[in-house]
Design an enzyme around this catalytic site. Sequence first.
Site, short mmCIF file in Angstrom:
data_model
loop_
_atom_site.label_atom_id
_atom_site.label_comp_id
_atom_site.label_asym_id
_atom_site.label_seq_id
_atom_site.Cartn_x
_atom_site.Cartn_y
_atom_site.Cartn_z
N ASN A 247 0.86 -1.18 0.00
CA ASN A 247 0.00 0.00 0.00
C ASN A 247 0.90 1.24 0.00
O ASN A 247 1.33 1.71 1.05
CB ASN A 247 -0.93 0.00 1.21
CG ASN A 247 -1.98 1.07 1.13
OD1 ASN A 247 -1.79 2.10 0.49
ND2 ASN A 247 -3.11 0.84 1.80
N ASP A 248 1.17 1.76 -1.20
CA ASP A 248 2.06 2.91 -1.33
C ASP A 248 1.57 4.13 -0.56
O ASP A 248 2.33 5.08 -0.37
CB ASP A 248 2.21 3.29 -2.81
CG ASP A 248 3.03 2.28 -3.58
OD1 ASP A 248 3.99 1.74 -3.01
OD2 ASP A 248 2.70 2.01 -4.75
N CYS A 249 0.31 4.12 -0.17
CA CYS A 249 -0.27 5.30 0.48
C CYS A 249 -0.29 5.20 2.00
O CYS A 249 -0.78 6.11 2.67
CB CYS A 249 -1.69 5.54 -0.04
SG CYS A 249 -1.73 5.90 -1.80
N ASN B 267 1.98 5.75 4.52
CA ASN B 267 3.32 6.36 4.61
C ASN B 267 3.62 6.70 6.07
O ASN B 267 3.39 7.82 6.53
CB ASN B 267 3.39 7.61 3.74
CG ASN B 267 2.77 7.40 2.38
OD1 ASN B 267 1.79 8.04 2.04
ND2 ASN B 267 3.31 6.48 1.60
#
Length: 813
Positions: free
Chosen positions: A486-488, A490
């Site tokens: 999940n690149d989001c 963070n």
Amino acid sequence: MEQQKRYGHFDDQHREYVITDPQTPWPWINYLGNEDFFSLISNTAGGYSFYKDAKFRRITRYRYNNVPMDNGGRYFYIKDGDTVWNPGWKPCKTPLDFYECRHGMSYTRVTGRKNGVEASVLFFVPLKKWAEVQKLTLTNQSNEVKNLKLFSFEEWCLWNAATDMENFQRNFSTGEVEIEGSTIYHKTEYRERRNHYAFYHVNTPIQGFDTDRETFVGLYNEFADPQVVMEGKPRNSHAHGWSPIASHYIEVTLQPGESKNFVFLLGYIENEQDKKFSAPQVINKDKAHALIAELDTTQKVDQAFAELCQYWDALLNIYNVRTGNDKLDRMVNIWNQYQCMVTFNFSRSASFFESGIGRGMGFRDSNQDLVGFVHQIPSRARQRIIDIASTQFPDGGCYHQYQPLTKRGNNDIGGGFNDDPCWLIFGTVAYIKETGDFSILDEMVPFDNQPGSEVTLFEHLKISMDHVINNLGPHMLPLIGRADWNDCLNLNCFSWDPNESFQTTENVSEGTKAESLMIAGLFVVTGKDYVALCQKLGKTQEAERMQKAIDAMIEAVKKHGWDGEWYLRAYDFYGNKIGSNECDEAKIFIESQGWCTMAEIGAQEGMVAKSLDSCKKYLECEHGMVLNNPAFTKYIYEYGEISSYPEGYKENAGIFCHNNPWVIIGECLAGRGNDAWSHYAKILPSYVEEKYQTLHKVEPYVNCQMVAGKDAFKPGEGKNSWLTGTAAWMWYTVSEFILGIKPDYDGIRIDPCLPETATDYTVSRKFRDAEYEITIHPNGAQKGVKAITLDGQKVDGTVIPYSAGKHVVEVTM
């Protein structure tokens, strides 16, 4: 719910999706090309072409996010008296008497009729050719002679798609063309560092041309009413600077009932440095002439198209299922496999949602895409694995993306996404199981593409596993780094600056403690694969070493990753739980449920069953499973981008189709066939197509990345179609876990997981040098193989041993 309108239908016999209304809810596109030269084409002939790299070798221009939608493309203007129209409806939008777009396997055919004239255009990229063919057939269906004026149109991009839209003080002074007979050459910047040019050709004498956009269109006109077309007379303009285009003018006379074919060819050429010019400022056209000669007649084009169709026949005959359920069969046999080929070619770089500028080939993306593609062309999958591994660093980390033209890592993004290394095991194991080719492990592969740094691919796999082991947090769970899948999410960004990138900004990079349960599950799944591979290779000591690390990870998850009814998602920088019942919002996330149930962590203690039940209870809705629940309603700066989206979209409780199959596989491993099928059918395009064409918006024949979740304004609305890992995961899930045909080192493992309503079905599967005809008799069972016979002989266990030749397999559940 608003009234659902239908814009098209499947034609399974021809492997086509037939669009019958040009005003689709969103442009419905197709991909042309299979290797180096590619085109994107919409149902109204919008889109663009490029060679290898949609950023650095963009051939034709396209305007994203434009009003009106989908402006720019390959257009044919037909002037019949005072009426001007296009076979694809756009850009003139003249009402047509008939319209049809047929998207097929690497080809598209657009047909329009107006006032007794039919114009049908076949678009495709021939095999092994750097060119797009546009075969236009004009037919007079009236009882009177037709005198038509035909104008073609392509707009050149100035090669670098990013600077093409930015550096106008240079761009408006660089455009250069040459005209030779019926060929218009685009040679912008060729005089200096470029060794490539493009051309647009037609195989008939022309009565005029235009190469300057403002002259052709008119400075204050639109594509819908170019002044040259409206006047019915070309200007023979010569672009020198400004914006170069290519337009042929042809006068066509058709007797009643007569048809005429025209072959238009959009080509790309590269010349050696010492052979760039044939005379001062005259480009060397030898290769262009040769390419044109290969495709300059209807007969040659028809032969090339037949070869393309045969190519796809062969690819789609490797795996074929016959269940009697048309909606399932067409997805498994045609569209899912086709989308997997497209995602393999493009990763996430070029669609109508991805501009081809900002993203290259993803490390994790490309490894996942392999499982959807490896059965079709293993040799290309082998090369892709080596290309991917070559962007790894000596510590096992890796570039998150690389550019397809150079195959070098993308410095703008960098690395630090700590799930990435595990995916190299995932992709490599899938390749070896499919092919039996263990020699790939002995290939010498560099680090960061640096000559002299080569080690074996097996060593790359080892350091990939070690990268996780060497980067554990306070709970002995994997550190998340910049993000995991999940690149989001963070957890080390902490940004209040809207000009910063969530994914590349690390405001807290020293001593980070944020941990990921998703990576923990992924590590166990890929770790088991790695251990089995080591045992197969006789590397017993390495297998034992890694098994201890896997066992430790399982215990860490049980101790620190379980929340009572589901697996936690992560621990943040401060050591607080994410995805816990203790949280105000986003109490449960899908990713850790998927991977920890796939890893079967805590299965005996009931954790897997509880987790799967929680997915049904909290995440499932009419259109699939949402990513998290409840949705975030405010920005949480220690979480990053995930909380920046409105409720129900993208990573904030959208239905991220990519990760639904992870839970479905978890259901299959747990033997829960009814639940697995229920989840699968909710995001299966053919089922969605039947119910939600208007609501869903995007193409009804392929999966999209995101469907708006239950908290959105319009639940069920799709976005970001085509280029998504959903394609490979849907294929992997249905072919190996639901239908249960799994390639293995020594043969094919049979292990279906089916709804209790399933009836007998047959899978034809080519595997290495063998062909298997496998018939499954479910007998109402969801899971469990009772008996297998191979060519009439009983097989012990569930693996059909590999042997060349044709075989008949009967499986009783």
